[in-house]
Design an enzyme around this catalytic site. Structure first.
Site, PDB file in Angstrom:
ATOM      1  N   SER A   1       0.822  -1.210   0.000  1.00  0.00           N
ATOM      2  CA  SER A   1       0.000   0.000   0.000  1.00  0.00           C
ATOM      3  C   SER A   1       0.853   1.256   0.000  1.00  0.00           C
ATOM      4  O   SER A   1       1.876   1.336   0.690  1.00  0.00           O
ATOM      5  CB  SER A   1      -0.915   0.016   1.233  1.00  0.00           C
ATOM      6  N   CYS A   2       0.404   2.281  -0.743  1.00  0.00           N
ATOM      7  CA  CYS A   2       1.085   3.580  -0.713  1.00  0.00           C
ATOM      8  C   CYS A   2       0.911   4.249   0.639  1.00  0.00           C
ATOM      9  O   CYS A   2       1.605   5.224   0.953  1.00  0.00           O
ATOM     10  CB  CYS A   2       0.557   4.492  -1.814  1.00  0.00           C
ATOM     11  N   SER A   3      -0.012   3.753   1.463  1.00  0.00           N
ATOM     12  CA  SER A   3      -0.244   4.314   2.793  1.00  0.00           C
ATOM     13  C   SER A   3       0.534   3.590   3.885  1.00  0.00           C
ATOM     14  O   SER A   3       0.404   3.927   5.070  1.00  0.00           O
ATOM     15  CB  SER A   3      -1.744   4.274   3.120  1.00  0.00           C
TER      16      SER A   3
END
Length: 498
Positions: free
Chosen positions: A266-268
């Site tokens: 995830s980019c988060s």
């Protein structure tokens, strides 16, 4: 055309060359777009019940436990990224949350009334949405975008990453089956025929009515230069602060749960943790209790040398299981069974690869003298990479959270969250569920919020007369006149003449 009959490429991260077409044969992108436009015309005037039925059908195509598992296994098999168990959770959680959000919102006819201002707003479809989707989420992202597109009574054509093509083709086929089962046109959801090339993707970008890009920044830039309205999202590189007021074990558990989810695809996912000096050793110990392994200086050097090859992330090590990384980094026996790896760093910038996004179970650790220093470390990390995206804070002092929100150039500041589970929407987060997060002008994005169906509709404003709302010149200019010594009598003459 049935997606099941499309030619599926072998797993490859290389660019695929297009198959030569026969003379006189219709261009594949033109053919897909013609079908999409025909299907969208039949759907453009659907009522709210029908639009919501379409959204439910798409959601079920992925939420269905059998399909969620099949697609998770296929995605890991094809891309080698992430793990099956977490991909099942991601597919079902994101789909369920997005469905909740969409079913609570109007998207047909009157969607807003403002009697005081004499305004009534009507939702209208845009037409055909082009969606570029990444290899990290080849099943979840296409469904997420398709649900939003059809909520607005649009059609959608998906251009997937070649690496995840087989997974995306399968979920597109399942979405089409669910639409057909409730009597709607299958061609409301389509995929570009394989092999997907840059040329085909650019052709889609130029011929659709809106292009939404999640994935490489190269594709985002191409979308913005296509001449079609475009929504692109930026890269992540999430830094989070642990301050001296935080519940250290709770913070460590949240960071672990977020960091290890789907092996950090995830980019988060947290990429750096900045710990204030007063609790540095205690916080490291809490992270170790939560499952982290703390690398020695020598091991740190091996991590850098092997996670990056010629300045680029090593595709054989990103989003891999922790045992694979432990072996690749030649870590000792005590690292076996650990779920993620702490690597301490002091520098930030191009010469310090650990300060950037890693897409791996490696968490960079910085020591800060106090909260003010920690905030500046976070600012520097985001200036290097990920500006606009998000950051996090583990604290019991909300004044510090407000300081981050006021001072840092990010769209989202999360407080006491497992970042991955709050940033893209959560059941304990007020942010809307999405797999595409805008980063504002800080990353040259056109939106500074989570992508939603509202970005995929046009709005007509019905305007009717209201009682005149016209202030006096004194009310508007008075403070300025006072500053410059302008005479009120002259002002009155100006207004009288007007």
């Amino acid at each position: 055309m049935s997606v099941a009959r499309l030619k599926v490429p072998e797993r490859s991260s290389e660019r695929q060359e297009p198959t030569p077409s026969n003379p006189g044969e219709q261009d594949p992108v033109d053919a897909v777009m013609a079908r999409a436009r025909a299907a969208q015309r039949t759907f453009a005037h659907a009522d709210q019940e029908t639009a919501d039925a379409a959204v439910r059908a798409l959601a079920w195509s992925l939420y269905n436990p059998k399909h969620a598992r099949e697609l998770a296994e296929l995605a890991v098999e094809d891309t080698g990224l992430g793990n099956v168990a977490d991909k099942i959770v991601k597919k079902q959680r994101k789909t369920f949350g997005t469905l909740r959000d969409l079913l609570r919102a109007p998207s047909v006819g009157v969607i807003e009334r403002d009697e005081a201002r004499g305004l009534v707003k009507y939702a209208k479809p845009m037409g055909v949405i082009g969606a570029v989707t990444p290899s990290t989420n080849p099943g979840a992202t296409p469904v997420n975008k398709a649900m939003m597109a059809l909520k607005g009574r649009n059609a959608i054509v998906i251009a997937p990453s070649p690496l995840g093509y087989r997974t995306t083709a399968r979920i597109v086929d399942l979405m089409r089956q669910e639409l057909a089962a409730i009597g709607l046109a299958e061609d409301l959801v389509q995929i570009l025929p394989a092999p997907v090339t840059k040329e085909a993707t650019e052709a889609l970008m130029k011929s659709c009515d809106l292009i939404v890009v999640t994935g490489s920044q190269d594709n985002v830039r191409r979308a913005y230069s296509s001449g079609t309205p475009a929504i692109g999202v930026g890269a992540g590189n999430v830094p989070v602060i642990i301050d001296e007021t935080a519940d250290l074990d709770a913070a460590a558990a949240r960071i672990r749960d977020s960091k290890i989810f789907d092996n950090s695809t995830s980019c988060s996912s947290e990429n750096a943790v900045v710990i204030v000096d007063a609790v540095y050793d205690a916080a490291i110990a809490a992270l170790e209790r939560a499952g982290a392994y703390r690398c020695t200086p020598g091991e740190r050097q091996r991590v850098i040398e092997r996670l990056w090859v010629k300045g680029k992330l090593n595709r054989d090590l990103i989003a891999r299981n922790p045992d694979v990384l432990a072996q690749a980094f030649d870590l000792p026996a005590q690292a076996q069974g650990r779920s993620f790896f702490l690597v301490e760093e002091t520098g930030i910038g191009k010469g310090y690869p650990l300060s950037g996004e890693k897409l791996a179970l490696v968490l960079t650790v910085y020591r800060a003298s106090d909260f003010a220093d920690a905030k500046e470390r976070v600012r520097a990390i985001l200036e290097h990479q990920g500006k606009g995206h998000s950051c996090g804070l583990h604290t019991t002092d909300m004044d510090r959270a407000r300081t981050l929100a006021e001072d840092l150039e990010v769209v989202r500041v999360l407080v006491n969250f497992a970042h991955t589970f709050g940033n893209g929407g959560g059941f304990n987060s007020g942010l809307g569920f999405t797999l595409s997060m805008g980063c504002g002008s800080w990353q040259k994005n056109s939106i500074s919020e989570n992508l939603s169906y509202r970005h995929m509709i046009n709005i007509t404003h019905l305007v009717t007369p209201i009682p005149e709302d016209k202030p006096t010149e004194q009310e508007l200019f008075g403070p300025h006149w006072k500053r410059i010594g302008y005479e009120a009598e002259s002002a009155g003459q100006t207004e009288a003449a007007r």
